[in-house]
Design an enzyme around this catalytic site. Structure first.
Site, PDB file in Angstrom:
ATOM      1  N   SER A 145     -42.103   4.785  -4.601  1.00 38.96           N
ATOM      2  CA  SER A 145     -42.674   5.213  -4.854  1.00 38.96           C
ATOM      3  C   SER A 145     -42.772   3.925  -6.176  1.00 38.96           C
ATOM      4  O   SER A 145     -42.570   3.516  -5.481  1.00 38.96           O
ATOM      5  CB  SER A 145     -41.478   6.306  -5.580  1.00 38.96           C
ATOM      6  OG  SER A 145     -41.366   6.375  -6.961  1.00 38.96           O
ATOM      7  N   LYS A 163     -45.816   7.874 -10.599  1.00 39.53           N
ATOM      8  CA  LYS A 163     -45.027   7.833  -9.631  1.00 39.53           C
ATOM      9  C   LYS A 163     -43.248   9.215  -9.944  1.00 39.53           C
ATOM     10  O   LYS A 163     -42.552   9.788  -9.325  1.00 39.53           O
ATOM     11  CB  LYS A 163     -44.151   6.548  -9.819  1.00 39.53           C
ATOM     12  CG  LYS A 163     -44.847   5.313  -9.232  1.00 39.53           C
ATOM     13  CD  LYS A 163     -45.371   5.629  -7.621  1.00 39.53           C
ATOM     14  CE  LYS A 163     -45.607   4.948  -6.620  1.00 39.53           C
ATOM     15  NZ  LYS A 163     -46.581   4.705  -5.079  1.00 39.53           N
TER      16      LYS A 163
HETATM   17  P1  NAP Z   1     -51.484  -1.934  -1.212  1.00 43.77           P
HETATM   18  O1  NAP Z   1     -51.216  -3.518   0.073  1.00 43.77           O
HETATM   19  O2  NAP Z   1     -52.405  -2.421  -1.983  1.00 43.77           O
HETATM   20  O3  NAP Z   1     -51.350  -0.360  -0.640  1.00 43.77           O
HETATM   21  C1  NAP Z   1     -51.820   0.475  -1.531  1.00 43.77           C
HETATM   22  C2  NAP Z   1     -52.591   0.781   0.556  1.00 43.77           C
HETATM   23  O4  NAP Z   1     -53.019   1.948  -0.635  1.00 43.77           O
HETATM   24  C3  NAP Z   1     -53.699   0.419   0.268  1.00 43.77           C
HETATM   25  O5  NAP Z   1     -53.672  -0.019   2.435  1.00 43.77           O
HETATM   26  C4  NAP Z   1     -54.566   0.798   0.695  1.00 43.77           C
HETATM   27  O6  NAP Z   1     -55.632   1.077   1.397  1.00 43.77           O
HETATM   28  C5  NAP Z   1     -54.022   2.945   0.211  1.00 43.77           C
HETATM   29  N1  NAP Z   1     -54.783   3.467  -0.294  1.00 43.77           N
HETATM   30  C6  NAP Z   1     -55.625   3.577  -1.128  1.00 43.77           C
HETATM   31  N2  NAP Z   1     -55.762   4.549  -1.867  1.00 43.77           N
HETATM   32  C7  NAP Z   1     -56.184   5.080  -1.156  1.00 43.77           C
HETATM   33  C8  NAP Z   1     -56.438   6.346  -1.134  1.00 43.77           C
HETATM   34  N3  NAP Z   1     -57.054   6.893  -1.973  1.00 43.77           N
HETATM   35  N4  NAP Z   1     -57.015   7.206   0.146  1.00 43.77           N
HETATM   36  C9  NAP Z   1     -55.763   6.589   1.344  1.00 43.77           C
HETATM   37  N5  NAP Z   1     -55.293   5.794   0.618  1.00 43.77           N
HETATM   38  C10 NAP Z   1     -55.446   4.678  -0.252  1.00 43.77           C
HETATM   39  O7  NAP Z   1     -50.082  -2.097  -2.659  1.00 43.77           O
HETATM   40  P2  NAP Z   1     -48.746  -2.728  -2.120  1.00 43.77           P
HETATM   41  O8  NAP Z   1     -47.753  -3.280  -3.370  1.00 43.77           O
HETATM   42  O9  NAP Z   1     -48.114  -2.824  -0.863  1.00 43.77           O
HETATM   43  O10 NAP Z   1     -47.510  -1.047  -2.182  1.00 43.77           O
HETATM   44  C11 NAP Z   1     -47.656  -0.048  -1.163  1.00 43.77           C
HETATM   45  C12 NAP Z   1     -46.900   0.600  -2.397  1.00 43.77           C
HETATM   46  O11 NAP Z   1     -45.820   0.461  -2.130  1.00 43.77           O
HETATM   47  C13 NAP Z   1     -47.450   1.427  -2.774  1.00 43.77           C
HETATM   48  O12 NAP Z   1     -46.697   3.015  -2.468  1.00 43.77           O
HETATM   49  C14 NAP Z   1     -46.540   1.303  -4.488  1.00 43.77           C
HETATM   50  O13 NAP Z   1     -46.715   2.048  -6.045  1.00 43.77           O
HETATM   51  C15 NAP Z   1     -45.372   1.125  -4.398  1.00 43.77           C
HETATM   52  N6  NAP Z   1     -44.659  -0.775  -4.772  1.00 43.77           N
HETATM   53  C16 NAP Z   1     -45.054  -1.636  -4.219  1.00 43.77           C
HETATM   54  C17 NAP Z   1     -44.166  -2.373  -5.471  1.00 43.77           C
HETATM   55  C18 NAP Z   1     -44.643  -4.133  -4.716  1.00 43.77           C
HETATM   56  O14 NAP Z   1     -43.949  -5.452  -4.987  1.00 43.77           O
HETATM   57  N7  NAP Z   1     -45.381  -3.957  -4.209  1.00 43.77           N
HETATM   58  C19 NAP Z   1     -43.300  -2.279  -5.423  1.00 43.77           C
HETATM   59  C20 NAP Z   1     -42.727  -0.991  -6.390  1.00 43.77           C
HETATM   60  C21 NAP Z   1     -43.567  -0.034  -5.051  1.00 43.77           C
HETATM   61  P3  NAP Z   1     -57.332   1.370   0.767  1.00 43.77           P
HETATM   62  O15 NAP Z   1     -57.331   0.876  -0.317  1.00 43.77           O
HETATM   63  O16 NAP Z   1     -57.961   0.840   2.097  1.00 43.77           O
HETATM   64  O17 NAP Z   1     -57.411   2.506   1.068  1.00 43.77           O
END
Ligand code: NAP
Ligand code: COA
Length: 272
Positions: A145, A163
């Site tokens: 989330s 979320k």
């Molecule tokens: P990220 O690397 O961009 O991770 C998102 C992943 O989801 C990517 O591997 C992307 O790959 C995949 N994705 C996107 N659309 C998709 C679809 N339609 N079908 C299947 N896969 C899909 O970003 P991240 O920052 O590590 O985020 C990961 C999670 O953590 C997310 O849920 C985000 O909301 C949460 N989050 C992150 C942070 C932070 O600081 N980074 C903070 C709070 C929460 P493809 O584009 O190749 O499909």
């Protein structure tokens, strides 16, 4: 630091973990921590090259399937492929997500829908398709989330709605599927180093300010989230279900004002 520093390397031997959006970032970090504890890991996403690179990092433990979580039939096929290769899943991690900063009045209905579809509908699709496997293993679901679920953040109307929906879905699933031995919990990451999410939401030039506003005075790592995921999966945390576990160094405690100001500056800079 990988969880093998703290847990037995065999903790998840013979167990299967399926991670949506597992090709990168936090989700890949979670996948790697499970793999390091002996789990067989399947990941899905849309970008084949990213999945190939991630699966190579997961080495012998991994398998990869290309699937868009918004399309339920191919996703269901991906879950079945994982079952055929690795056995029924013990842990489903719903991590696929999309995010961008945009003022609500400039967000198109399709832009709003796109994020709802990836995050919320995608998490439901994976959850629904995983039911029989999780029932068989008395498995667990972990939803990734975000703080936007419970505190308003500027230019995040789409993400907040998606979320918050995920967290309430998690509670409904925990309520309904507890009788099958299935647990469900959400993990809320804070600002996590070297991730696409942080890159999109926070200006690297303002990193010092960000760190000073986090009570623990540091950004998080993907392993911080991997450790929480490993703890929430069976056989550990066996009486915890329906919970939102915040892993953010206390970032939420002072509120979202700093985020809001930083986001406004980023949007202004993008607009030139
Ligand atoms: P990220 O690397 O961009 O991770 C998102 C992943 O989801 C990517 O591997 C992307 O790959 C995949 N994705 C996107 N659309 C998709 C679809 N339609 N079908 C299947 N896969 C899909 O970003 P991240 O920052 O590590 O985020 C990961 C999670 O953590 C997310 O849920 C985000 O909301 C949460 N989050 C992150 C942070 C932070 O600081 N980074 C903070 C709070 C929460 P493809 O584009 O190749 O499909
Ligand atoms: N500002 C405003 N609207 C935006 C936008 C932005 N920065 N980026 C996309 N949109 C809108 C598009 O304009 C489109 O709406 P429209 O048809 O009314 O013009 C809609 O969103 C869909 O865009 P599209 O590019 O077709 O979506 P996609 O399905 O190819 O990609 C995204 C999904 C937009 C979320 C893309 O950023 C992505 O793939 N993200 C995954 C990685 C990620 O976000 N990681 C961080 C996780 S925290």
């Amino acid at each position: 630091m990988l969880v093998t520093q703290y847990f037995s390397k065999d903790l998840y031997k013979g167990k299967t973990v399926f991670v949506t959006g597992g090709g990168s970032g936090i989700n890949l970090g979670v996948a790697k921590n499970f793999a390091a504890l002996g789990a067989n890991v399947a990941i899905c996403g849309r970008t084949q090259e990213m999945l190939d690179a991630a699966a190579a990092e997961l080495r012998a433990f991994g398998t990869k399937v290309s699937a868009d979580v918004r399309d339920s039939a191919p996703l269901e096929a991906a879950l079945e492929k994982s079952r055929a290769a690795l056995g029924a899943m013990d842990v489903l991690v719903c991590g696929a997500a999309g995010n961008f900063l945009v003022p609500a009045e400039k967000l198109s209905p399709n832009g709003f829908k796109t994020v709802i579809d990836i995050d919320l509908l995608g998490s439901f699709n994976a959850t629904r398709s995983a039911f029989e496997q999780l029932k068989e293993t008395k498995g667990t679901i972990l939803y990734i989330s975000a703080g936007m679920a419970y505190m308003p953040h500027a230019f995040q109307v789409h993400v907040g709605a998606a979320k918050a929906g995920i967290d309430m879905m998690m509670k409904n699933i925990a309520l309904e599927w507890g009788r099958f031995g299935i647990r469900a919990n959400s993990i809320v990451p804070g600002p996590i180093e070297e991730t696409e999410g942080l890159k999109r939401l926070s200006d690297p030039a303002e990193k010092k300010k960000l760190i000073n506003a986090v009570p623990l005075r540091r950004t998080g790592t993907v392993d911080d989230i991997g450790q929480v995921a490993a703890f929430l999966a069976p056989p550990l945390a066996s009486y915890i279900t329906g919970c939102v576990v915040v892993c953010d160094g206390g970032q939420n405690l002072p509120g979202s004002a700093l985020f809001n100001m930083g986001a406004e500056q980023m949007l202004r800079a993008q607009q030139g």
